[in-house]
Enzyme design. Structure first.
Site, PDB file in Angstrom:
ATOM      1  N   GLY A   1      -5.530   2.893   5.872  1.00 36.89           N
ATOM      2  CA  GLY A   1      -5.030   2.333   4.629  1.00 36.89           C
ATOM      3  C   GLY A   1      -6.130   2.037   3.629  1.00 36.89           C
ATOM      4  O   GLY A   1      -7.309   2.315   3.857  1.00 36.89           O
TER       5      GLY A   1
ATOM      6  N   LYS B   1       2.620  -3.731  10.422  1.00 38.78           N
ATOM      7  CA  LYS B   1       1.849  -2.548  10.082  1.00 38.78           C
ATOM      8  C   LYS B   1       2.699  -1.310  10.349  1.00 38.78           C
ATOM      9  O   LYS B   1       3.759  -1.400  10.940  1.00 38.78           O
ATOM     10  CB  LYS B   1       0.553  -2.494  10.892  1.00 38.78           C
ATOM     11  CG  LYS B   1      -0.434  -3.608  10.530  1.00 38.78           C
ATOM     12  CD  LYS B   1      -1.766  -3.462  11.247  1.00 38.78           C
ATOM     13  CE  LYS B   1      -2.425  -2.133  10.992  1.00 38.78           C
ATOM     14  NZ  LYS B   1      -2.671  -1.859   9.553  1.00 38.78           N
TER      15      LYS B   1
ATOM     16  N   ASP C   1      -8.958  -3.819   9.792  1.00 39.37           N
ATOM     17  CA  ASP C   1      -7.736  -3.106   9.429  1.00 39.37           C
ATOM     18  C   ASP C   1      -7.043  -3.816   8.273  1.00 39.37           C
ATOM     19  O   ASP C   1      -7.389  -4.955   7.926  1.00 39.37           O
ATOM     20  CB  ASP C   1      -6.798  -3.026  10.639  1.00 39.37           C
ATOM     21  CG  ASP C   1      -5.895  -1.801  10.606  1.00 39.37           C
ATOM     22  OD1 ASP C   1      -5.736  -1.202   9.521  1.00 39.37           O
ATOM     23  OD2 ASP C   1      -5.345  -1.443  11.660  1.00 39.37           O
TER      24      ASP C   1
ATOM     25  N   GLU D   1      -3.117   1.799  16.008  1.00 34.56           N
ATOM     26  CA  GLU D   1      -3.632   0.537  15.478  1.00 34.56           C
ATOM     27  C   GLU D   1      -3.369  -0.612  16.452  1.00 34.56           C
ATOM     28  O   GLU D   1      -4.236  -1.461  16.678  1.00 34.56           O
ATOM     29  CB  GLU D   1      -2.997   0.248  14.121  1.00 34.56           C
ATOM     30  CG  GLU D   1      -3.500   1.179  13.023  1.00 34.56           C
ATOM     31  CD  GLU D   1      -2.715   1.068  11.733  1.00 34.56           C
ATOM     32  OE1 GLU D   1      -3.276   1.409  10.678  1.00 34.56           O
ATOM     33  OE2 GLU D   1      -1.537   0.661  11.772  1.00 34.56           O
TER      34      GLU D   1
END
Length: 224
Positions: free
Chosen positions: A29, A97, A84, A106
């Site tokens: 991201g 997420k 993250d 993740e």
């Protein structure tokens, strides 16, 4: 409203958590991308010997371009720290997420890591989750999971890309974006979702971050 200046500033500040010889989880991201670019310059200046573990092809390509040595999650028995982003963060510090589809990898890194650092802009912080929950599902279980999500009070929609084609994760699975309205007990909901046959991963992450950066306007940020 732009948070770009703050994202860049906090990604530089977060480098203070990086030590020589660390194994570092690299999330996906916008915020994670900014951090990886900062990390690339940092390890060259410090001459650090680190290894990065990417969560997606997108972040892998950026890390490779920046000269960060990479390994896969199955090649390590621990991760010192993960950096993250997040799609939403509630008042209990649970995280949603999976907007980019990398939720399985993740979440593996979240649970392997000794420390988790999450970076997100101010708009992502809420009292209770209100956005849809991404759920990674085996393609053959689509109808079953859709039915079970309905029994849990949600509405599941298959994630699509251009021309109506299904979105497939890098693991070959589909994503169901599941709307539960306001979520007041995310831990229990995530546990129930993951009990459904065919569910690979839930986008509600139960492993809470140790450090949370909140980007504000005007290039400012704080840590909560």
């Amino acid at each position: 409203m732009s948070y770009d200046g703050a994202i860049e500033a906090l990604s530089t500040d977060a480098l203070k958590f990086v030590k020589d010889d660390f194994v570092i989880g690299l999330g996906s991201g916008r915020a994670a991308t900014a951090f990886v670019k900062s990390l690339s310059s940092f390890i060259k200046i410090k001459n650090y010997n680190i290894k990065g573990v990417p969560t997606s092809l997108q972040i892998k390509l950026i890390a490779e371009k920046g000269g960060i040595p990479l390994v896969e999650a199955e090649q390590v028995d621990h991760i010192d720290i993960v950096f993250d982003g997040a799609d939403q963060i509630d008042s209990q510090k649970f995280v949603i997420k999976g907007g980019g589809g990398a939720l399985l990898r993740e979440n593996i890194l979240f649970n392997l890591a000794k420390k988790v650092v999450v970076m997100a802009d101010k708009s992502k912080f809420v009292k209770n989750f209100t956005r849809s929950v991404p759920v990674e599902v085996h393609p053959q279980a689509r109808n079953l999971v859709t039915y079970e999500i309905k029994k849990l009070g949600g509405k599941a929609e298959l994630r699509l890309i251009d021309r109506g084609y299904p979105f497939f994760t890098e693991n070959g699975n589909i994503i169901l974006d599941c709307n539960f309205g306001v979520i007041k007990n995310p831990k229990i909901l995530s546990q129930k979702i993951k009990q459904v046959a065919g569910v690979i991963e839930s986008g509600i992450f139960i492993r809470k971050p140790d450090v949370i950066y909140r980007a504000k306007t005007g290039g400012k940020f704080d840590i909560i």
